[in-house]
Design an enzyme around this catalytic site. Sequence first.
Site, PDB file in Angstrom:
ATOM      1  N   HIS A 122     -30.614 -18.993  -0.218  1.00 55.44           N
ATOM      2  CA  HIS A 122     -31.463 -18.237   0.708  1.00 55.44           C
ATOM      3  C   HIS A 122     -31.035 -18.560   2.147  1.00 55.44           C
ATOM      4  O   HIS A 122     -30.672 -19.702   2.438  1.00 55.44           O
ATOM      5  CB  HIS A 122     -32.944 -18.579   0.502  1.00 55.44           C
ATOM      6  CG  HIS A 122     -33.840 -17.609   1.213  1.00 55.44           C
ATOM      7  ND1 HIS A 122     -34.078 -17.701   2.562  1.00 55.44           N
ATOM      8  CD2 HIS A 122     -34.514 -16.517   0.773  1.00 55.44           C
ATOM      9  CE1 HIS A 122     -34.872 -16.690   2.922  1.00 55.44           C
ATOM     10  NE2 HIS A 122     -35.148 -15.962   1.857  1.00 55.44           N
TER      11      HIS A 122
ATOM     12  N   GLU B  52     -29.876  -9.959   1.147  1.00 49.86           N
ATOM     13  CA  GLU B  52     -30.933 -10.020   2.155  1.00 49.86           C
ATOM     14  C   GLU B  52     -30.302 -10.125   3.543  1.00 49.86           C
ATOM     15  O   GLU B  52     -29.914 -11.236   3.964  1.00 49.86           O
ATOM     16  CB  GLU B  52     -31.810 -11.258   1.940  1.00 49.86           C
ATOM     17  CG  GLU B  52     -32.525 -11.291   0.616  1.00 49.86           C
ATOM     18  CD  GLU B  52     -33.759 -12.195   0.676  1.00 49.86           C
ATOM     19  OE1 GLU B  52     -34.872 -11.668   0.576  1.00 49.86           O
ATOM     20  OE2 GLU B  52     -33.604 -13.415   0.843  1.00 49.86           O
TER      21      GLU B  52
HETATM   22  P1  13P Z   1     -39.797 -10.636   3.825  1.00 47.92           P
HETATM   23  O1  13P Z   1     -40.101  -9.699   2.677  1.00 47.92           O
HETATM   24  O2  13P Z   1     -41.022 -11.317   4.342  1.00 47.92           O
HETATM   25  O3  13P Z   1     -38.985  -9.958   4.886  1.00 47.92           O
HETATM   26  O4  13P Z   1     -38.897 -11.824   3.230  1.00 47.92           O
HETATM   27  C1  13P Z   1     -37.755 -11.535   2.505  1.00 47.92           C
HETATM   28  C2  13P Z   1     -37.216 -12.795   1.937  1.00 47.92           C
HETATM   29  O5  13P Z   1     -36.663 -13.624   2.643  1.00 47.92           O
HETATM   30  C3  13P Z   1     -37.398 -13.041   0.504  1.00 47.92           C
HETATM   31  O6  13P Z   1     -36.614 -14.097   0.070  1.00 47.92           O
END
Ligand code: 13P
Length: 247
Positions: free
Chosen positions: A96, A165
Site C-alpha cells: 500500500h 491505486e
Molecule cells: P479511499 O477510498 O479513502 O480513497 O482510500 C483508498 C485506499 O487507499 C484503499 O486502500
Amino acid sequence: MRYFIGNWKMFGIPKSINILKKINSFYSKDKNRRKYRVIITPPYTLLETYSKYFKKKKISIGSQNCYHKDYFSSNTSAVSPYMIREAGATYTLVGHSDNRIEGDTNEMLKNKVDFALRNNLKVVYCIGENKTDKKNKKTFSVLQKQISKVLDKKFNKKNIIVAYEPVWSIGTGKLPTKNELTITTLHIKKVLKGIFKKKSLPVLYGGSVDGNNIEMFREIKEIDGFLIGGASKSSKKFIDIIKNYYR
Ligand code: 13P
C-alpha cells in the site's frame, strides 16, 4: 469474479464488528452474491476476533500489511504472515502506498509477497503512481517497475490480486478519467501477462471510490473490483457501492 475490498486503515475497535455484520447480512442474501467476494482488512488488533467470527460466514478477513521475513523475530511492532494466518486471516495487502512512503522497498515487497504466499495468505498487491509521476508522464514506467520488480513468475498467481491505486486519488475525491483508467488497467494486465503468461491476474481499482462514482467504474469491464478506503467504514456506504455496481 469481482472483488470489493474494504481497507479500514487506522479505524476500528472491537464493537465496529457491527458494521461488518450488516455488510455480511446484505451479502448473504444478495441475489448477485455469487458474482463477487467481500474482503475487509481491519487493523491487526481486530484480526483474530473478526476472523473467528466470520470464519464460516461470507466475508473474508485480511491484514493491511505483513513483515517481510521470519516467523518470529526481535523486530519491535512487526507482524509476520505466519502470525496473521494463525490469527485466522486469509488475505493480506502488500505494498500500500502508505507503507511504500514509510520505506517499503521493492525488494522488501517481493519478500513480503513470497512469504505471505508461503504462509497460505492470498495477497492483494498494491501499486500506483504519485502526483509527480503522473505530471511527468511516468505512470506506465512506474507501474511496470512496481510489478516486474516484485511479482516473480514462480509465485502462485492464483493467490495474487493486483490493486491499482493512484496515490493522488487516495482520499482526495480526484479520479482518473474513464479513458485513462481503461488504458492504464490494460497496461497493467499486459505487464502481468508478460510475467505469468496465459490469463492475467484480477486487477482492482482503488482511490476515492463511492456509491455515486461507481457508476462510471462499472462501465470499465477490465476492472475486476475495488479497494475501498473511506467508504468501507460505513455499512451503508459500502453496501451502496455493491448495489449500484450491479444495478
Ligand atoms: P479511499 O477510498 O479513502 O480513497 O482510500 C483508498 C485506499 O487507499 C484503499 O486502500
